[in-house]
Design an enzyme around this catalytic site. Structure first.
Site, short mmCIF file in Angstrom:
data_model
loop_
_atom_site.label_atom_id
_atom_site.label_comp_id
_atom_site.label_asym_id
_atom_site.label_seq_id
_atom_site.Cartn_x
_atom_site.Cartn_y
_atom_site.Cartn_z
N ARG A 31 31.53 -30.80 0.02
CA ARG A 31 30.92 -31.54 -1.08
C ARG A 31 30.82 -33.00 -0.65
NH1 ARG A 31 29.29 -27.51 -2.72
NH2 ARG A 31 29.58 -26.45 -4.70
N THR B 166 28.24 -19.60 -6.65
CA THR B 166 28.64 -20.57 -5.62
C THR B 166 30.11 -20.41 -5.27
OG1 THR B 166 29.26 -22.18 -7.31
CG2 THR B 166 26.99 -22.26 -6.51
N GLU C 131 24.24 -36.53 -5.01
CA GLU C 131 23.10 -35.61 -4.90
C GLU C 131 22.46 -35.45 -6.29
OE1 GLU C 131 24.06 -31.73 -3.31
OE2 GLU C 131 25.03 -32.63 -1.57
N TYR D 258 22.80 -21.45 2.36
CA TYR D 258 21.61 -20.86 1.76
C TYR D 258 20.95 -19.75 2.58
CZ TYR D 258 20.53 -23.56 -2.48
OH TYR D 258 20.50 -24.09 -3.75
N ASP E 156 45.31 -27.55 5.74
CA ASP E 156 45.08 -27.23 4.33
C ASP E 156 46.43 -27.35 3.63
OD1 ASP E 156 44.61 -26.09 1.80
OD2 ASP E 156 43.02 -24.82 2.58
N HIS F 31 21.75 -29.86 1.44
CA HIS F 31 22.77 -28.97 0.85
C HIS F 31 22.32 -27.50 0.91
CE1 HIS F 31 25.99 -28.51 -2.55
NE2 HIS F 31 26.00 -27.47 -1.72
N ASP G 174 25.48 -32.11 5.42
CA ASP G 174 24.68 -31.20 4.58
C ASP G 174 24.80 -31.61 3.11
OD1 ASP G 174 23.14 -28.79 4.00
OD2 ASP G 174 25.01 -28.02 3.12
N1 NAD Z 1 27.21 -26.80 1.84
C1 NAD Z 1 27.18 -25.58 1.35
O1 NAD Z 1 26.14 -24.95 1.27
C2 NAD Z 1 28.46 -24.94 0.92
C3 NAD Z 1 28.59 -23.54 0.95
C4 NAD Z 1 29.82 -22.97 0.59
C5 NAD Z 1 30.86 -23.79 0.15
N2 NAD Z 1 30.67 -25.13 0.08
C6 NAD Z 1 31.78 -26.02 -0.32
O2 NAD Z 1 32.82 -25.81 0.60
C7 NAD Z 1 34.04 -25.60 -0.09
C8 NAD Z 1 34.84 -24.57 0.66
O3 NAD Z 1 34.24 -23.30 0.49
P1 NAD Z 1 35.18 -22.00 0.52
O4 NAD Z 1 34.32 -20.85 0.26
O5 NAD Z 1 36.01 -22.02 1.75
O6 NAD Z 1 36.10 -22.31 -0.75
P2 NAD Z 1 37.58 -21.84 -0.99
O7 NAD Z 1 37.84 -22.09 -2.43
O8 NAD Z 1 37.79 -20.48 -0.46
O9 NAD Z 1 38.47 -22.84 -0.11
C9 NAD Z 1 38.64 -24.19 -0.39
C10 NAD Z 1 39.90 -24.64 0.36
O10 NAD Z 1 39.97 -26.07 0.31
C11 NAD Z 1 41.36 -26.37 0.32
N3 NAD Z 1 41.64 -27.76 -0.04
C12 NAD Z 1 41.71 -28.32 -1.28
N4 NAD Z 1 42.04 -29.62 -1.18
C13 NAD Z 1 42.21 -29.89 0.14
C14 NAD Z 1 42.58 -31.06 0.86
N5 NAD Z 1 42.87 -32.21 0.25
N6 NAD Z 1 42.63 -30.97 2.21
C15 NAD Z 1 42.33 -29.81 2.86
N7 NAD Z 1 42.02 -28.67 2.22
C16 NAD Z 1 41.95 -28.71 0.88
C17 NAD Z 1 41.94 -25.35 -0.66
O11 NAD Z 1 43.35 -25.25 -0.53
C18 NAD Z 1 41.18 -24.10 -0.26
O12 NAD Z 1 41.91 -23.34 0.68
C19 NAD Z 1 33.64 -25.15 -1.51
O13 NAD Z 1 34.57 -25.59 -2.46
C20 NAD Z 1 32.30 -25.76 -1.71
O14 NAD Z 1 32.46 -27.00 -2.39
C21 NAD Z 1 29.51 -25.73 0.46
O1 DEZ Z 2 29.46 -24.08 -3.35
C1 DEZ Z 2 28.58 -23.41 -2.78
O2 DEZ Z 2 28.62 -22.16 -2.77
C2 DEZ Z 2 27.44 -24.07 -2.07
O3 DEZ Z 2 27.56 -25.44 -2.06
C3 DEZ Z 2 26.13 -23.60 -2.58
O4 DEZ Z 2 25.21 -23.60 -1.54
C4 DEZ Z 2 25.65 -24.45 -3.70
O5 DEZ Z 2 24.31 -24.12 -3.99
P1 DEZ Z 2 23.67 -24.57 -5.36
O6 DEZ Z 2 24.44 -23.90 -6.42
O7 DEZ Z 2 23.82 -26.06 -5.43
O8 DEZ Z 2 22.26 -24.11 -5.31
#
Ligand code: NAD
Ligand code: DEZ
Length: 379
Positions: free
Chosen positions: A208, A68, A237, A258, A148, A254, A232
């Protein structure tokens, strides 16, 4: 001798990648107990497994990987203290999330048309997802700015304050979940922030759940001048608030990240990190790659928005995921937690648009430009 790897059952392709060097035991991540990992050398998890001293104290585990981007389920400080190597897969699913966001935009009234006419996207969090979204918007010639606070402003191509982002026509939340001061993202969208968002704005959370105060959002969405929201991810959750689901334009389980392409990318990243860390033979990566996807496009899309919808709709429709979740909420509201997990576990093999090939008539003009902006290759 082969190493012992315990891996979540929902990380595809691990046997193909690591079969030659590892004995692999598959487990259900949400129920994983210390007993199951005590004799393992390595552990691969997803976000539903809390990795900390409670799980690993006294075990042989020397490597932890999460398939993840988010790492809020991992006690990284404790792993470091124990000198247990750790690897996460930020970037693996960034494009899938970007395509989810584009679908949310494309399927919400005339939002896409308004963006092509000069409206702006505000991005919260300029990590892998935020940057990928910004790059896609640049390619589509759509205005954006990003906030950011943890990043140097010079590293953000179009920096904005949180107020700038929150005044944007579409607000996309992609910050990691953190309580770290001075810029915690936990409940970054509290009642005050949500009250300032107008009815013409679209708020998308694909980061999240707890980055948005769900109780405050429920209240905000119940007001007459409510903004439009797409969620999402949810607080608590898989026990999401079904009243909140009723109030959002689209809700999904979520699954923004995927895609099968993204999941296999994460598997390859973990396999490479593990073999690299233990000095083992690198994995055969070709064995865990999705086949080339071919797309067609009718002869006469009317405008740029029609091209986006025509291409994106062939791989992803957010309305379908929304419908799946709502059906579960209607049919089995008392078991929504189990149903939410089932939707995720049994998720279809969704493909990504970027990297697909457009076959048939050679596209010209704006059709070719939009296809290229979406990462589609023209045969
Ligand atoms: N819904 C999904 O399926 C899914 C998929 C991928 C990622 N995610 C979530 O999305 C987040 C981002 O993914 P990513 O790959 O870009 O991660 P990443 O670690 O590359 O980036 C996260 C960014 O969030 C920033 N951040 C932290 N606190 C902050 C704040 N208060 N205000 C603004 N920015 C802030 C960090 O500085 C960093 O640049 C992940 O941490 C994960 O929780 C969800
Ligand atoms: O953080 C991530 O990469 C995403 O939220 C990812 O889709 C989480 O998937 P899970 O591990 O809950 O199956």
């Amino acid at each position: 001798m082969k190493l012992k790897l315990v891996a979540d059952e929902n990380i595809p392709g691990i046997e193909d990648l690591l079969g030659p060097v590892a004995h692999i035991t598959r487990v259900a991540g949400r129920d994983l107990q210390a007993e199951a990992v005590r004799d393992a050398d390595a552990l691969f998890v997803r976000s539903v497994t809390q990795v900390d001293a409670g799980l690993l104290e006294g075990s042989r585990v020397r490597f932890v990987g999460t398939a993840t981007a988010g790492t809020d389920h991992i006690d990284k400080v404790w792993l470091r203290q124990q000198q247990i190597a750790f690897h996460s897969c930020a970037g693996s699913n960034a494009n899938a999330v970007v395509e989810y966001v584009l679908a949310a935009i494309a399927e919400t009234g005339d939002t896409l048309e308004r963006l092509f006419a000069g409206a702006r996207v505000g991005i919260v969090g300029y990590g892998h997802v935020g940057r990928s979204l910004a790059a896609r918007l640049d390619a589509l010639a759509i205005e954006w700015c990003a906030y950011d606070p943890w990043m140097d402003k010079g590293a953000i191509a179009r920096p904005g304050t949180l107020a700038d982002v929150n005044a944007s026509d579409v607000i996309c939340i992609h910050a990691e979940l953190t309580r770290r001061e001075p810029w915690p993202s936990h409940h970054l969208y509290d009642a005050a922030a949500l009250d300032a968002i107008r009815s013409s704005q679209l708020l998308i959370n694909a980061s999240r759940g707890p980055v948005v105060d769900n109780a405050a959002l429920k209240q905000r969405l119940s007001a007459a001048n409510a903004p439009v929201a797409v969620l999402d991810v949810w607080e608590q959750e898989p026990q999401l608030d079904l009243e909140l689901l009723e109030l959002v334009r689209f809700g999904s389980a979520h699954i923004a990240g995927y895609s099968i392409d993204g999941k296999l990318r994460a598997s390859r990243m973990l396999a490479e990190a593990l073999t690299g860390s233990l000095g083992l033979k690198p994995p055969v990566v070709g064995s865990a790659t999705a086949p080339q996807l071919e797309l067609g496009l009718g002869t006469g899309p009317a405008d740029r928005a029609a091209v986006v919808r025509g291409l994106l709709g062939q791989v992803y429709r957010l309305a379908e995921d929304d419908q799946l979740l709502r059906s579960k909420a209607n049919d089995v509201p008392e078991c929504i937690g189990t149903a939410f997990d089932e939707l995720r576990r049994g998720y279809r093999q969704r493909r990504e648009l970027a990297g697909a090939v457009l076959v048939g008539l050679r596209p010209q003009g704006f059709v070719r430009d939009i296809a290229a902006a979406l990462g589609v290759l023209c045969a």
